[in-house]
Design an enzyme around this catalytic site. Structure first.
Site, PDB file in Angstrom:
ATOM      1  CG  ASP A  81      -1.789  -1.249   1.291  1.00  0.00           C
ATOM      2  OD1 ASP A  81      -2.292  -1.672   0.246  1.00  0.00           O
ATOM      3  OD2 ASP A  81      -1.898  -1.821   2.393  1.00  0.00           O
TER       4      ASP A  81
ATOM      5  CE  LYS B  31       3.090  -2.370  -4.520  1.00  0.00           C
ATOM      6  NZ  LYS B  31       2.894  -2.043  -3.105  1.00  0.00           N
TER       7      LYS B  31
ATOM      8  N   GLY C 131      -4.162  -4.115  -4.512  1.00  0.00           N
ATOM      9  CA  GLY C 131      -5.116  -3.095  -4.945  1.00  0.00           C
ATOM     10  C   GLY C 131      -4.309  -1.869  -5.309  1.00  0.00           C
ATOM     11  CG  HIS C 132      -1.223  -1.933  -7.666  1.00  0.00           C
ATOM     12  ND1 HIS C 132      -0.273  -2.488  -8.478  1.00  0.00           N
ATOM     13  CD2 HIS C 132      -0.962  -2.408  -6.420  1.00  0.00           C
ATOM     14  CE1 HIS C 132       0.525  -3.263  -7.748  1.00  0.00           C
ATOM     15  NE2 HIS C 132       0.118  -3.237  -6.509  1.00  0.00           N
TER      16      HIS C 132
ATOM     17  CD  GLN D  58       0.860  -8.666  -2.746  1.00  0.00           C
ATOM     18  OE1 GLN D  58       1.661  -9.316  -3.405  1.00  0.00           O
ATOM     19  NE2 GLN D  58      -0.356  -8.406  -3.170  1.00  0.00           N
TER      20      GLN D  58
HETATM   21  P1  IMP Z   1      -2.775 -12.774   1.295  1.00  0.00           P
HETATM   22  O1  IMP Z   1      -1.594 -12.579   0.404  1.00  0.00           O
HETATM   23  O2  IMP Z   1      -4.035 -12.208   0.735  1.00  0.00           O
HETATM   24  O3  IMP Z   1      -2.941 -14.163   1.775  1.00  0.00           O
HETATM   25  O4  IMP Z   1      -2.494 -11.907   2.628  1.00  0.00           O
HETATM   26  C1  IMP Z   1      -1.375 -12.135   3.461  1.00  0.00           C
HETATM   27  C2  IMP Z   1      -0.998 -10.862   4.210  1.00  0.00           C
HETATM   28  O5  IMP Z   1      -0.525  -9.912   3.280  1.00  0.00           O
HETATM   29  C3  IMP Z   1      -2.164 -10.201   4.937  1.00  0.00           C
HETATM   30  O6  IMP Z   1      -1.656  -9.558   6.107  1.00  0.00           O
HETATM   31  C4  IMP Z   1      -2.640  -9.162   3.952  1.00  0.00           C
HETATM   32  O7  IMP Z   1      -3.293  -8.089   4.586  1.00  0.00           O
HETATM   33  C5  IMP Z   1      -1.323  -8.733   3.352  1.00  0.00           C
HETATM   34  N1  IMP Z   1      -1.475  -8.256   1.977  1.00  0.00           N
HETATM   35  C6  IMP Z   1      -1.691  -8.995   0.859  1.00  0.00           C
HETATM   36  N2  IMP Z   1      -1.759  -8.207  -0.220  1.00  0.00           N
HETATM   37  C7  IMP Z   1      -1.579  -6.958   0.211  1.00  0.00           C
HETATM   38  C8  IMP Z   1      -1.504  -5.691  -0.451  1.00  0.00           C
HETATM   39  O8  IMP Z   1      -1.600  -5.566  -1.678  1.00  0.00           O
HETATM   40  N3  IMP Z   1      -1.298  -4.612   0.358  1.00  0.00           N
HETATM   41  C9  IMP Z   1      -1.130  -4.717   1.692  1.00  0.00           C
HETATM   42  N4  IMP Z   1      -1.184  -5.863   2.351  1.00  0.00           N
HETATM   43  C10 IMP Z   1      -1.388  -6.983   1.619  1.00  0.00           C
END
Ligand code: IMP
Length: 423
Positions: free
Chosen positions: A13, A16, A40-41, A224
């Site tokens: 977040d 990017k 979520g970009h 991420q």
């Molecule tokens: P998952 O990848 O959806 O299984 O999530 C694993 C961890 O990564 C969780 O703490 C999510 O909140 C975090 N996470 C996954 N994708 C994002 C992102 O795009 N931005 C921020 N946190 C993320």
């Protein structure tokens, strides 16, 4: 031509999407290399806000080609929704968006498995976005996954059935109550696959190699952040892919000696969504102000983000792991109004002062040690050049540059494309 990288250096977040969109005018190809619709970009221009999950952030530029690389995991249902949202912009999607045949597919049962796994963990849950990311990468590394290229084979539905059956047996293994109607989910899934198959599938490693050879400029877009990397992040509270620079090599098929600039993005403070350690997290008014002014809610799940001061120990670690050559500082405008700003420059780790990230950064082991700097009061959001920035913000920037030993090339002062100051 070398391939440049753009990566998040914190817990995701960082912004990017906005920066890729701003930089796309300098590139011919934007290629996503890992993650999936957990991302979520957010992009904002002409008064409209757009959120992309799987589609690279160069999609709105007429001239750029966008590639979804082999390291990405694709949920056809979410992908279709993204495509539907783009329809009104009359973009020539078939010509502008290519997908790697080696990218893996997220099946409806992967999402269910994610939900079952999280529910079974109780308080120890990861805080996953529940998009099926972990189970899909598990099938990839377990050599059971389905890939985009499989959809071109006549037996793909049998492959699907056998994997989905296995998943159903696994879901029943978890002792949790997950309600679902697979027939309904599958209807959406198969409909979306029909639309997905209209797009152009490529052998992206070969495509990118040829593009590079012919002088095309390529930007690899990360998702991420570095502290969510499966190897180097705050495990197990991480995502399931390599979010760091090395992930661009494996997620696109680009050789390490072909990487050029590594552009690292960070917020002027820190946020985290989901569970896991966060040494500089604030539980007071300052944290609330950051959350409110910064509109800190997840672009994918809408969950409130946890907020805290800038953690330079963690940021240095990310700069080193990624080999960052240029920095971009986001959301400087959100810090306007604080009398004093804190920057965590070291940790007290079990009674000892350390300046590196230890194995375990849980609150019981780590207390941040802060340096303080004077804040700024000016509204930055209308500023358009570096010479307009207040002296106290310049002191903040220069302090970070000295500590991180990397120049800060962009300072973002608002969500819109135009609110970007180049230095
Ligand atoms: P998952 O990848 O959806 O299984 O999530 C694993 C961890 O990564 C969780 O703490 C999510 O909140 C975090 N996470 C996954 N994708 C994002 C992102 O795009 N931005 C921020 N946190 C993320």
């Amino acid at each position: 031509m070398a391939v440049d990288l753009l990566l998040g250096l914190q817990w995701g977040d960082e912004g990017k999407g906005k920066i890729v969109d701003v930089l796309t005018t300098d590139y011919d190809i934007i290629a996503r290399f890992q993650g999936g619709p957990n991302a979520g970009h957010t992009l904002e221009f002409d008064g409209i806000k757009h959120v992309l999950h799987t589609i690279p952030s160069g999609i709105f530029h007429k001239s750029a080609l966008n590639i979804v690389g082999n390291g990405v995991v694709i949920d056809p249902v979410i992908f279709k929704k993204e495509l539907d949202a783009l329809k009104k912009f009359n973009l020539d999607i078939k010509a502008k968006l290519f997908i790697s045949r080696k990218a893996h597919l997220i099946l409806p049962t992967h999402r269910l498995l994610d939900a079952a796994s999280e529910a079974s963990k109780g308080k120890a849950k990861i805080g996953s976005t529940l998009k099926g990311i972990g189970p899909t990468y598990m099938d990839k590394t377990g050599r059971n996954g389905m890939r985009i290229g499989d959809l071109e084979m006549s037996d793909w539905k049998e492959k699907y059935r056998s994997l989905a059956n296995k998943h159903e047996a696994m879901i029943s293994f978890y002792d949790v109550d997950i309600q679902y109607d697979l027939a309904e989910l599958e209807k959406d899934f198969f409909d979306s696959i029909t639309e997905l198959k209209e797009l152009t599938f490529i052998d992206s490693e070969e495509y990118l190699y040829q593009a590079q050879k012919s002088g095309k400029k390529i930007l690899a877009e990360g998702a991420q952040g570095s502290l969510l990397d499966i190897d180097f992040g705050t495990y197990p509270f991480v995502t399931s892919s390599n979010t760091t620079a090395a992930g661009a090599c494996t997620g696109l098929g680009v050789a390490p000696n072909q990487i050029g600039e590594v552009k690292g993005i960070f917020k002027a403070y820190t946020t985290r969504v989901g569970s896991g350690p966060f040494p500089t997290e604030l539980f007071d008014e300052d944290g609330e102000t950051m959350a409110r002014v910064g509109n800190e809610f997840g672009a994918t799940t809408g969950r409130p983000r946890r907020c805290g001061w800038l953690d330079l120990v963690a940021l240095k670690y990310a700069v080193i792991i990624n080999g960052v050559t240029e920095l971009m500082m986001m959301k400087a405008d959100v810090l306007s109004g604080f009398d004093t700003l804190k920057i965590c420059t070291a940790y007290n780790y079990k009674g000892e002062k350390i300046e590196h990230l230890p194995f375990n950064i849980e609150a019981e082991n780590v207390t941040p040690i802060y340096s303080e700097m004077k804040g700024w009061k000016e509204d930055l959001t209308k500023m358009s050049s570096a010479d307009q920035l207040p002296a106290t913000l310049m002191a903040y920037i220069e302090f970070l540059e000295k500590e991180l030993e990397v120049p800060i090339k962009i300072v973002s002062v608002g969500p819109d494309r135009t609110q970007t100051i180049h230095r």
